[in-house]
Design a protein around this motif. Structure first.
Motif, mmCIF file in Angstrom:
data_model
loop_
_atom_site.group_PDB
_atom_site.id
_atom_site.type_symbol
_atom_site.label_atom_id
_atom_site.label_comp_id
_atom_site.label_asym_id
_atom_site.label_seq_id
_atom_site.Cartn_x
_atom_site.Cartn_y
_atom_site.Cartn_z
ATOM 1 N N GLU A 24 0.826 -1.208 0.000
ATOM 2 C CA GLU A 24 0.000 0.000 0.000
ATOM 3 C C GLU A 24 0.863 1.262 0.000
ATOM 4 O O GLU A 24 0.524 2.249 -0.671
ATOM 5 C CB GLU A 24 -0.922 -0.005 1.229
ATOM 6 N N SER A 102 -8.837 6.311 0.429
ATOM 7 C CA SER A 102 -8.273 5.059 0.937
ATOM 8 C C SER A 102 -9.176 3.848 0.707
ATOM 9 O O SER A 102 -8.717 2.813 0.209
ATOM 10 C CB SER A 102 -7.959 5.199 2.435
ATOM 11 N N GLU A 106 -10.598 2.333 -3.727
ATOM 12 C CA GLU A 106 -10.500 0.891 -4.010
ATOM 13 C C GLU A 106 -11.858 0.340 -4.432
ATOM 14 O O GLU A 106 -11.952 -0.501 -5.331
ATOM 15 C CB GLU A 106 -10.003 0.155 -2.765
ATOM 16 N N LYS A 129 -4.714 0.601 5.960
ATOM 17 C CA LYS A 129 -5.105 1.819 5.254
ATOM 18 C C LYS A 129 -4.882 3.057 6.130
ATOM 19 O O LYS A 129 -4.398 4.089 5.657
ATOM 20 C CB LYS A 129 -6.577 1.735 4.836
#
Length: 286
Positions: A24, A102, A106, A129
């Motif tokens: 990430e 965040s 997605e 996240k």
């Protein structure tokens, strides 16, 4: 037997969690948008320093942002002035973009369902996240401080710093104080990041989550400036954002930092729990 299996699963998930965090972070810092925001933040102290340098008239005391009139005598104040300028809008704007995107980002792109296939699970994904947003908070603040320090060294004389208490400290200690201010501001943004993460779990439209998060920071600051709501001020997540002046005194007064950290921890607990409740019950596979 079941206890041994549970320990094995927990042990196996730890490297997966670290791998997910690394993935990430890599994704965040590969985006052009991330670097564009960091460059924009770095441009703020540069613009301030250049404007003061090329202007023949020295800024009068008390006019403009705090510490602006001290830049010409000591370039280390460029970073502090830039941080004061960026706290109300520019830092919340960039953090709001990252936090709002965040989960909603997605979900919109359709990658959230694939992330949930990993053994990390929803709760751990939410923690990752948030950790990524927290890392960005630190990077954004450090970018301003570093850019301000470098441009201050390049354009202005640098020497011992006179604190708000009238005491003078050497350059080395001044840089330590600047690092403390940077840490203070990063802590100040952690509660706001939790709010943004929660908002991001409420929608599949990242732009909407970003905008709502930034608007909440503006509303909080407006409320914090209304004397009629003085009873509410200590509970607003933006209340202590500019309270780092206590770090520029001798000796350092730590009460503002402690109050700020406690407040942000409260917002993190509340909105982290709300984000957890929303995200763990949300159907993201449809």
């Amino acid at each position: 037997m079941r206890a041994v299996q549970a320990d094995e699963v927990h042990t196996a998930r730890q490297p997966l969690l670290l791998a997910l965090l690394a993935s990430e972070l890599t994704l965040l810092f590969r985006r052009r948008r991330t670097w564009a925001m960091l460059v924009a933040l770095a441009a703020v102290p540069m613009l301030i320093a250049v404007a003061v340098r090329v202007t023949a008239v020295e800024p009068p005391p008390g006019r403009g942002p705090p510490f602006l009139d001290s830049i010409t005598s000591n370039g280390l104040f460029v970073a502090v002035t830039a941080l004061v300028v960026c706290i109300p809008l520019f830092l919340p704007l960039t953090v709001g973009v990252v936090a709002g995107d965040s989960i909603a980002g997605e979900s919109q792109s359709g990658t959230l369902r694939y992330l949930l296939i990993a053994p990390a699970g929803r709760a751990r994904l939410l923690v990752v996240k948030y950790a990524v947003v927290a890392v960005f908070c630190a990077c954004a603040t450090l970018t301003i401080a570093l850019a301000g320090t470098l441009i201050g060294l390049a354009l202005f004389p640098v020497g011992p710093v006179t604190l708000l208490s009238g005491d003078t400290i050497e350059i080395g200690e001044s840089l330590i104080r600047l690092l403390l201010i940077t840490s203070y501001i990063t802590i100040s943004l952690l509660g706001f990041a939790a709010i943004g993460l929660f908002v991001s779990t409420l929608t599949d439209v990242p732009v909407g989550a970003m905008a709502a998060t930034v608007v909440l920071s503006i509303v909080s600051q407006v409320l914090d400036n209304l004397p009629q709501l003085e009873w509410l001020h200590p509970w607003l997540f933006t209340h202590y954002w500019l309270g780092f002046s206590d770090l520029l005194r001798q000796p350092i007064e730590w009460s503002s930092l402690a109050s700020n950290a406690l407040l942000q921890l409260g917002y993190l607990a509340v909105f982290g729990a709300l984000a957890f409740g929303r995200f763990t019950t949300r159907d993201v596979l449809t």
